[in-house]
Design a protein around this motif. Structure first.
Motif, PDB file in Angstrom:
ATOM      1  N   LEU A  22     -13.025 104.959  -7.229  1.00 42.74           N
ATOM      2  CA  LEU A  22     -11.713 105.589  -7.277  1.00 42.74           C
ATOM      3  C   LEU A  22     -11.831 107.068  -6.933  1.00 42.74           C
ATOM      4  CD1 LEU A  22     -10.223 104.156 -10.604  1.00 42.74           C
ATOM      5  CD2 LEU A  22      -9.775 103.377  -8.280  1.00 42.74           C
ATOM      6  N   THR A  23     -10.845 107.587  -6.257  1.00 40.55           N
ATOM      7  CA  THR A  23     -10.769 109.024  -6.026  1.00 40.55           C
ATOM      8  C   THR A  23     -10.260 109.679  -7.308  1.00 40.55           C
ATOM      9  OG1 THR A  23      -8.472 108.963  -5.302  1.00 40.55           O
ATOM     10  CG2 THR A  23     -10.170 108.654  -3.594  1.00 40.55           C
ATOM     11  N   GLY A  24     -10.319 110.987  -7.365  1.00 39.60           N
ATOM     12  CA  GLY A  24      -9.784 111.696  -8.522  1.00 39.60           C
ATOM     13  C   GLY A  24      -8.308 111.402  -8.727  1.00 39.60           C
ATOM     14  N   ALA A  25      -7.545 111.378  -7.642  1.00 43.21           N
ATOM     15  CA  ALA A  25      -6.102 111.102  -7.748  1.00 43.21           C
ATOM     16  C   ALA A  25      -5.846 109.683  -8.245  1.00 43.21           C
ATOM     17  CB  ALA A  25      -5.430 111.329  -6.399  1.00 43.21           C
ATOM     18  N   GLU A  26      -6.612 108.716  -7.760  1.00 42.58           N
ATOM     19  CA  GLU A  26      -6.453 107.328  -8.204  1.00 42.58           C
ATOM     20  C   GLU A  26      -6.817 107.181  -9.680  1.00 42.58           C
ATOM     21  OE1 GLU A  26      -7.418 104.954  -4.044  1.00 42.58           O
ATOM     22  OE2 GLU A  26      -9.091 105.682  -5.272  1.00 42.58           O
ATOM     23  N   GLY A  68     -12.540 117.655 -24.075  1.00 43.23           N
ATOM     24  CA  GLY A  68     -13.106 118.092 -22.813  1.00 43.23           C
ATOM     25  C   GLY A  68     -12.109 117.969 -21.684  1.00 43.23           C
ATOM     26  N   HIS A  69     -12.649 117.997 -20.480  1.00 42.47           N
ATOM     27  CA  HIS A  69     -11.824 117.818 -19.285  1.00 42.47           C
ATOM     28  C   HIS A  69     -12.665 117.105 -18.236  1.00 42.47           C
ATOM     29  CE1 HIS A  69     -14.045 121.469 -18.200  1.00 42.47           C
ATOM     30  NE2 HIS A  69     -13.831 121.122 -16.942  1.00 42.47           N
ATOM     31  N   TRP A  70     -11.989 116.618 -17.210  1.00 42.87           N
ATOM     32  CA  TRP A  70     -12.696 115.973 -16.107  1.00 42.87           C
ATOM     33  C   TRP A  70     -12.264 116.598 -14.787  1.00 42.87           C
ATOM     34  CZ3 TRP A  70     -10.226 113.415 -12.156  1.00 42.87           C
ATOM     35  CH2 TRP A  70      -8.908 113.010 -12.368  1.00 42.87           C
ATOM     36  N   TYR A  71     -13.124 116.421 -13.785  1.00 48.28           N
ATOM     37  CA  TYR A  71     -12.838 116.891 -12.434  1.00 48.28           C
ATOM     38  C   TYR A  71     -13.559 115.978 -11.453  1.00 48.28           C
ATOM     39  CZ  TYR A  71     -17.467 118.988 -12.911  1.00 48.28           C
ATOM     40  OH  TYR A  71     -18.806 119.186 -13.117  1.00 48.28           O
ATOM     41  N   ASP A  73     -15.953 115.481  -8.218  1.00 45.31           N
ATOM     42  CA  ASP A  73     -17.014 116.199  -7.520  1.00 45.31           C
ATOM     43  C   ASP A  73     -17.787 115.219  -6.646  1.00 45.31           C
ATOM     44  OD1 ASP A  73     -18.809 118.228  -6.746  1.00 45.31           O
ATOM     45  OD2 ASP A  73     -20.142 117.770  -8.417  1.00 45.31           O
ATOM     46  N   ALA A  74     -17.696 115.388  -5.346  1.00 43.51           N
ATOM     47  CA  ALA A  74     -18.448 114.569  -4.390  1.00 43.51           C
ATOM     48  C   ALA A  74     -18.256 113.070  -4.631  1.00 43.51           C
ATOM     49  CB  ALA A  74     -19.929 114.938  -4.414  1.00 43.51           C
ATOM     50  N   GLY A  75     -17.033 112.666  -4.898  1.00 37.79           N
ATOM     51  CA  GLY A  75     -16.723 111.254  -5.086  1.00 37.79           C
ATOM     52  C   GLY A  75     -16.957 110.727  -6.486  1.00 37.79           C
ATOM     53  N   SER A  76     -17.417 111.566  -7.381  1.00 39.39           N
ATOM     54  CA  SER A  76     -17.630 111.171  -8.777  1.00 39.39           C
ATOM     55  C   SER A  76     -16.563 111.813  -9.659  1.00 39.39           C
ATOM     56  CB  SER A  76     -19.002 111.623  -9.274  1.00 39.39           C
ATOM     57  OG  SER A  76     -20.021 110.978  -8.570  1.00 39.39           O
ATOM     58  N   ILE A  77     -16.372 111.239 -10.832  1.00 40.71           N
ATOM     59  CA  ILE A  77     -15.510 111.820 -11.848  1.00 40.71           C
ATOM     60  C   ILE A  77     -16.450 112.395 -12.904  1.00 40.71           C
ATOM     61  CG2 ILE A  77     -13.675 111.416 -13.523  1.00 40.71           C
ATOM     62  CD1 ILE A  77     -12.841 110.895 -10.569  1.00 40.71           C
ATOM     63  N   CYS A  78     -16.401 113.717 -13.083  1.00 41.80           N
ATOM     64  CA  CYS A  78     -17.331 114.394 -13.982  1.00 41.80           C
ATOM     65  C   CYS A  78     -16.593 114.901 -15.218  1.00 41.80           C
ATOM     66  CB  CYS A  78     -18.004 115.557 -13.267  1.00 41.80           C
ATOM     67  SG  CYS A  78     -18.970 115.052 -11.824  1.00 41.80           S
ATOM     68  N   PHE A  79     -17.211 114.730 -16.371  1.00 41.71           N
ATOM     69  CA  PHE A  79     -16.643 115.131 -17.645  1.00 41.71           C
ATOM     70  C   PHE A  79     -17.497 116.246 -18.244  1.00 41.71           C
ATOM     71  CE2 PHE A  79     -15.390 110.857 -16.836  1.00 41.71           C
ATOM     72  CZ  PHE A  79     -14.085 110.760 -17.301  1.00 41.71           C
ATOM     73  N   VAL A  80     -16.823 117.249 -18.790  1.00 41.00           N
ATOM     74  CA  VAL A  80     -17.477 118.335 -19.518  1.00 41.00           C
ATOM     75  C   VAL A  80     -16.744 118.446 -20.847  1.00 41.00           C
ATOM     76  CG1 VAL A  80     -17.972 120.809 -19.576  1.00 41.00           C
ATOM     77  CG2 VAL A  80     -18.113 119.563 -17.411  1.00 41.00           C
ATOM     78  N   TYR A  81     -17.510 118.471 -21.931  1.00 39.00           N
ATOM     79  CA  TYR A  81     -16.926 118.526 -23.268  1.00 39.00           C
ATOM     80  C   TYR A  81     -17.222 119.877 -23.903  1.00 39.00           C
ATOM     81  CZ  TYR A  81     -16.350 113.604 -22.421  1.00 39.00           C
ATOM     82  OH  TYR A  81     -15.973 112.403 -21.859  1.00 39.00           O
ATOM     83  N   ASP A  82     -16.337 120.298 -24.805  1.00 34.75           N
ATOM     84  CA  ASP A  82     -16.469 121.614 -25.439  1.00 34.75           C
ATOM     85  C   ASP A  82     -17.807 121.791 -26.150  1.00 34.75           C
ATOM     86  OD1 ASP A  82     -13.947 122.107 -24.457  1.00 34.75           O
ATOM     87  OD2 ASP A  82     -12.937 121.979 -26.390  1.00 34.75           O
ATOM     88  N   HIS A  83     -18.378 120.723 -26.690  1.00 34.88           N
ATOM     89  CA  HIS A  83     -19.640 120.822 -27.426  1.00 34.88           C
ATOM     90  C   HIS A  83     -20.868 120.804 -26.520  1.00 34.88           C
ATOM     91  CE1 HIS A  83     -19.569 116.503 -26.735  1.00 34.88           C
ATOM     92  NE2 HIS A  83     -20.838 116.464 -27.096  1.00 34.88           N
ATOM     93  N   ASP A  84     -20.676 120.462 -25.206  1.00 42.12           N
ATOM     94  CA  ASP A  84     -21.805 120.360 -24.290  1.00 42.12           C
ATOM     95  C   ASP A  84     -21.280 120.593 -22.871  1.00 42.12           C
ATOM     96  OD1 ASP A  84     -24.022 119.756 -22.756  1.00 42.12           O
ATOM     97  OD2 ASP A  84     -24.247 117.717 -23.502  1.00 42.12           O
TER      98      ASP A  84
END
Length: 131
Positions: A22-26, A68-71, A73-84
């Motif tokens: 899936l793309t980010g939009a999908e 956290g949030h997601w974005y 990146d290069a066809g992947s969905i990446c998650f970053v959380y406040d604790h890490d």
């Protein structure tokens, strides 16, 4: 003639291998406003609530909620959380109306499957209650 069964097996496996992530939009269209429960190997792994503006709330089974949030990146969905702050990148696929997620750092062994979804918020037992 002995190769025919092997050829048939490879042909049957091709759609799964050729599946497009899936793309980010999908992903955003599918997930936003939902709380999804994921399992690995048939065992519940965790639950994630997908909030507006690509924000998320995640909890492993019987654990504290993480914000956290997601974005994309290069066809992947990446998650970053406040604790890490270390990005955790996944490829998401639609499979029979549900999501399958493959961890990009270890694809063969970490594959999560969506086993439930709701529009109810994630019940948090930790410090992020009400966020």
């Amino acid at each position: 003639m002995r190769l025919a069964p092997l050829t048939l097996c490879l042909a049957l496996a091709t759609p799964a291998l050729a599946q497009t992530p899936l793309t980010g939009a999908e992903f955003e269209t599918y997930a936003t406003g939902k709380t999804l429960t994921y399992a690995i190997g048939g065992e519940i792994y965790g639950v994630e609530q997908y909030l507006p503006n690509r924000r998320v709330r995640w909890a492993f089974v019987d654990d504290t909620c993480r914000i956290g949030h997601w974005y994309e990146d290069a066809g992947s969905i990446c998650f970053v959380y406040d604790h890490d702050a270390t990005p955790q990148c996944w490829s998401f696929y639609r499979n029979e109306g549900a999501l399958t997620a493959r961890f990009m750092s270890d694809p063969p062994s970490t594959e999560l499957k969506e086993v439930a979804q709701t529009d109810e918020p994630l019940a948090c037992s930790g410090p992020d209650i009400g966020v």
